[in-house]
Design an enzyme around this catalytic site. Structure first.
Site, PDB file in Angstrom:
ATOM      1  N   HIS A 129       0.829  -1.202   0.000  1.00  0.00           N
ATOM      2  CA  HIS A 129       0.000   0.000   0.000  1.00  0.00           C
ATOM      3  C   HIS A 129       0.868   1.259   0.000  1.00  0.00           C
ATOM      4  CE1 HIS A 129      -3.047   2.837   1.903  1.00  0.00           C
ATOM      5  NE2 HIS A 129      -3.565   2.498   0.747  1.00  0.00           N
ATOM      6  N   HIS A 176       1.102   4.068  -3.198  1.00  0.00           N
ATOM      7  CA  HIS A 176       0.924   5.525  -3.090  1.00  0.00           C
ATOM      8  C   HIS A 176       2.219   6.284  -3.403  1.00  0.00           C
ATOM      9  CE1 HIS A 176      -3.275   5.950  -1.893  1.00  0.00           C
ATOM     10  NE2 HIS A 176      -3.133   4.802  -1.254  1.00  0.00           N
ATOM     11  N   HIS A 181      -8.139  -0.232  -4.791  1.00  0.00           N
ATOM     12  CA  HIS A 181      -8.800  -0.193  -3.487  1.00  0.00           C
ATOM     13  C   HIS A 181     -10.089  -1.022  -3.489  1.00  0.00           C
ATOM     14  CE1 HIS A 181      -5.944   3.189  -3.010  1.00  0.00           C
ATOM     15  NE2 HIS A 181      -5.965   2.849  -1.741  1.00  0.00           N
ATOM     16  N   GLU A 188     -10.465  10.960  -4.871  1.00  0.00           N
ATOM     17  CA  GLU A 188      -9.285  10.682  -4.033  1.00  0.00           C
ATOM     18  C   GLU A 188      -8.913  11.853  -3.138  1.00  0.00           C
ATOM     19  OE1 GLU A 188      -5.721   9.648  -6.171  1.00  0.00           O
ATOM     20  OE2 GLU A 188      -4.707   9.009  -4.359  1.00  0.00           O
ATOM     21  N   HIS A 216     -11.801  11.668  -0.091  1.00  0.00           N
ATOM     22  CA  HIS A 216     -11.157  10.476   0.472  1.00  0.00           C
ATOM     23  C   HIS A 216      -9.965  10.836   1.371  1.00  0.00           C
ATOM     24  CE1 HIS A 216      -7.414   8.176  -0.124  1.00  0.00           C
ATOM     25  NE2 HIS A 216      -8.107   7.208   0.447  1.00  0.00           N
ATOM     26  N   HIS A 232      -9.479  10.291   5.634  1.00  0.00           N
ATOM     27  CA  HIS A 232      -8.344   9.737   6.383  1.00  0.00           C
ATOM     28  C   HIS A 232      -7.947  10.688   7.516  1.00  0.00           C
ATOM     29  CE1 HIS A 232      -6.655   6.109   4.308  1.00  0.00           C
ATOM     30  NE2 HIS A 232      -7.365   6.562   3.286  1.00  0.00           N
ATOM     31  N   HIS A 276     -13.013   2.902   3.143  1.00  0.00           N
ATOM     32  CA  HIS A 276     -12.842   2.581   1.728  1.00  0.00           C
ATOM     33  C   HIS A 276     -14.036   1.837   1.150  1.00  0.00           C
ATOM     34  CE1 HIS A 276      -9.223   4.196  -0.096  1.00  0.00           C
ATOM     35  NE2 HIS A 276      -8.756   4.260   1.131  1.00  0.00           N
TER      36      HIS A 276
END
Ligand code: CUO
Length: 674
Positions: free
Chosen positions: A197, A201, A226, A338, A353, A357, A393
């Site tokens: 992961h 990114h 995802h 995103e 998104h 987080h 997610h």
């Protein structure tokens, strides 16, 4: 019939010492520069002269203290990273880059430094052959139980190199079985999954120089990679008698799931914050991070995104419509949700998104009154450890599914491959029964000494336990009634029944399919038998590559060297197959052969690190499949299709298989090789 066990190979670390111009040293070290050079130079294997250049102005980059934590989700941190990346990309030669990097290394926050340098090395033409240590070896504290480090320190200072024994990370250390979510800890806290992961990114940053961000279908890949994580997580949940994950849909309601990461930062000497049960997100006002955001902003962004989906277009900053078309729409939407700098309109559609987080990661200290930093959800390296990651997610994926449900269904003509019929499928595990996959626990060792700054040096091995499966082979029989042709073989797996033990409706099961492999095949006229090994999967990378340092196992040849950073991206092979259960989990293996003429992308991909392209794409290339990602399961089915059987055309076939888990732990055969 003992399963094959991978052997982890590591090389002792030869010390390299830089000869640094005196004015590069931080002020407090300048008076003792010569002493330092002698002390660290004593047992150096290699000395490297660092060229003196006019030192860069690091300016705002230094605002992030050296012992603070760093997160790409925090806009201010992203901006600083962008600046440092630009400095690293802007210098003319490799020598200049080394010089700037050495100068920055002792001044800049280490996480920020490592990230910016990794991105620069990945994107500079002239650094395609430069070594980058595996992230887990630079920052082991982001991956393993903090209790390990005390013991590692003890081991390293008392036991001489050569007689040290591996320090075992217990399999269960973050919670007990009283917490039902803990059944999934082996997945959430898997070192390879978290490394994947982080790598994904790193390869697909959402901000920075446009040429770094703009990669072929990156928004769509954000969605698909995802989506597959959620499908895999749900699969694992069913194997463990848990229901599919609940979307985090009510952002003002208490979050039931708690998480106590038990990670300590070696950089800040602080523990990563935990989250108790039933915390509620609140408006953020954190001066230090320059974050002021209301939960209502998330609601506004969400509503605008849904409006764009149902209108069929987004509106860009100049007021022009950006159509959300059948094939490219999902790419725009991925960037929008995103969000990345490729979003059609970031100020209007926001940063849903990423900010989700952030809201979750600051739930324990939204206004910084306790001077606490973010929780694990605030860092792509650690986010997947937390059960709430999957709830968030699952919500994000639901937005994409809302869009997919507006698209035309695939008709039979878009699914069938005329004259091609899949006649039979068999999977065979080594030493096992036909159509049964075998899973078990495996222990492996990894050297973490590089990331632990204490003497004396030498390897310090940590032993961890992870899921593993017996290697297996697919055998697929295909009849081709026409002349020679090429096809794309697409292999997926899903649980056969839902959480109540009932057969699925197709529209639910399609979201449960995890992609296992995809490859091109040649079909001659008549009967064809295709054999493919599980280890060839285009979803995964081998165990050794997940964990290796480029210096160890370094392949030969300049072209090979280019690939490390990119090639570190890929689902860890040991997690290819879900755990199953001791009573055996019934699954359906789906194989489709589609017409290669409709799938092909004209490009050369030989030697380009293309073996995990399904989740990671191919470096500097187009995504090597023209179909929408997730095809043929990415859309609602055509009218009249309620079950998987009804969905099938002759070029598809389903085979019932069982995943049999055995609660045995295989110890590493060989632990360390210097
Ligand atoms: Cu990978 Cu939310 O995007 O973590």
């Amino acid at each position: 019939d003992r399963p094959q066990e991978p052997v982890f190979v590591s090389k002792g670390d030869e010390k390299v010492v830089f000869n640094v111009p005196n004015n590069y040293l931080a002020d407090r070290y300048k008076p003792i520069g010569v002493q330092l050079a002698n002390r660290f130079g004593e047992d150096a294997g290699e000395r490297v002269d660092v060229k003196q250049i006019s030192v860069p102005n690091l300016g705002e980059i230094l605002d992030l203290p050296r012992h603070a934590n760093f997160s790409l989700f925090i806009p201010k941190h992203r901006r600083l990273a962008g600046k440092l990346i630009n400095i690293f990309l802007g210098v003319r030669t490799v020598d200049d880059l080394l010089s700037v990097a050495v100068y920055a290394r002792d001044r800049v926050n280490p996480y920020l430094f490592n990230y910016a340098l990794s991105v620069a090395l990945l994107h500079r033409e002239d650094t395609q052959d430069v070594d980058v240590p595996s992230f887990i070896r630079s920052f082991p504290d982001k991956f393993v139980d903090s209790a390990v480090f005390v013991r590692a320190r003890e081991e390293a200072s008392i036991v001489p190199d050569g007689s040290r024994s591996p320090i075992e990370i217990p399999k269960d250390y973050t919670a007990s079985n009283l917490e039902e979510e803990h059944r999934l800890a082996y997945f959430r806290e898997d070192l390879g999954i978290n490394l994947h992961h982080w790598h994904w990114h790193l390869v697909y940053p959402f901000e920075g120089a446009i040429e770094v961000v703009r990669k072929n279908r990156r928004g769509e890949l954000f969605y698909y990679m995802h989506q597959q994580i959620i499908a895999r997580y749900n699969f694992e949940r069913l194997c463990n008698n848990l229901k599919r994950v609940n979307r985090l849909i009510d952002w003002k309601a208490p979050i039931k799931e708690a998480y106590f990461p038990k990670l300590d930062s070696l950089v800040s000497s602080r523990s990563w914050p935990s989250r108790v049960s039933n915390q509620v997100m609140s408006n953020l006002n954190r001066e230090t991070d320059q974050i002021r955001q209301d939960v209502d902003d998330l609601l506004r962004w969400r509503d605008r995104i849904f409006a764009a989906i149902h209108q069929g277009y987004a509106v860009d900053e100049s007021g022009n419509n950006v159509a959300l078309t059948e094939f490219e729409g999902i790419d725009h939407l991925g960037n929008m949700v995103e969000s990345s700098i490729l979003s059609p309109n970031r100020s209007f559609y926001g940063d849903l998104h990423n900010m989700g987080h952030i809201f979750i990661s600051y739930i324990h200290d939204p206004d910084h009154r306790h001077l606490e930093t973010f929780g694990v959800m605030g860092d792509s390296t650690t986010a997947m450890r937390d059960p709430v990651f999957y709830r968030w997610h699952a919500y994000i994926d639901d937005i994409f599914q809302e869009f997919k449900s507006t698209l035309p269904r695939y008709d039979v003509g878009q699914l069938d491959f005329s004259g091609v019929e899949v006649k039979g499928i068999q999977v065979q595990s080594e030493g096992g029964r036909p159509n049964m996959l075998n899973t078990f626990w495996q222990q492996s060792d990894i050297d973490l000494s590089r990331g632990m700054d204490f003497s004396p040096r030498g390897p310090v091995f940590v032993r961890f336990t992870h899921l593993q499966h017996q290697p297996f082979t697919y055998k697929i029989n295909i009849e081709n009634k026409g002349g020679n042709k090429m096809g794309t073989c697409r292999i997926f797996l899903a649980p056969k029944n839902d959480e109540r033990g009932n057969p699925w409706r197709f529209r639910d099961q399609r979201l449960m399919f995890i992609e296992l492999d995809k490859f091109t095949i040649n079909l001659k006229q008549g009967q064809n038998t295709i054999q493919r090994s599980s280890t060839q999967s285009a979803v995964t990378i081998p165990f050794e590559r997940t964990f290796r340092d480029l210096e160890t196992n370094r392949p030969q040849g300049g072209d090979e060297l280019a690939k490390f950073n990119f090639c570190g991206c890929g689902w860890p092979h040991h997690m290819l197959i879900p755990k199953g259960s001791e009573s055996g989990t019934a699954c359906q293996l789906f194989v489709m052969v589609s017409n290669y003429n409709d799938d092909r992308i004209e490009q050369k991909i030989e030697g380009s690190c293309n073996d995990a392209f399904i989740f990671c794409g191919i470096k500097d290339k187009m995504y090597p499949d023209r179909r929408s990602m997730g095809y043929p399961f990415d859309r609602e089915p055509r009218d009249g299709v309620n079950t998987l059987q009804q969905f099938l055309t002759p070029n598809m076939r389903v085979q019932d298989i069982t995943i049999q888990f055995s609660d045995r732990t295989f110890r590493p055969r060989s632990t360390m090789t210097n």
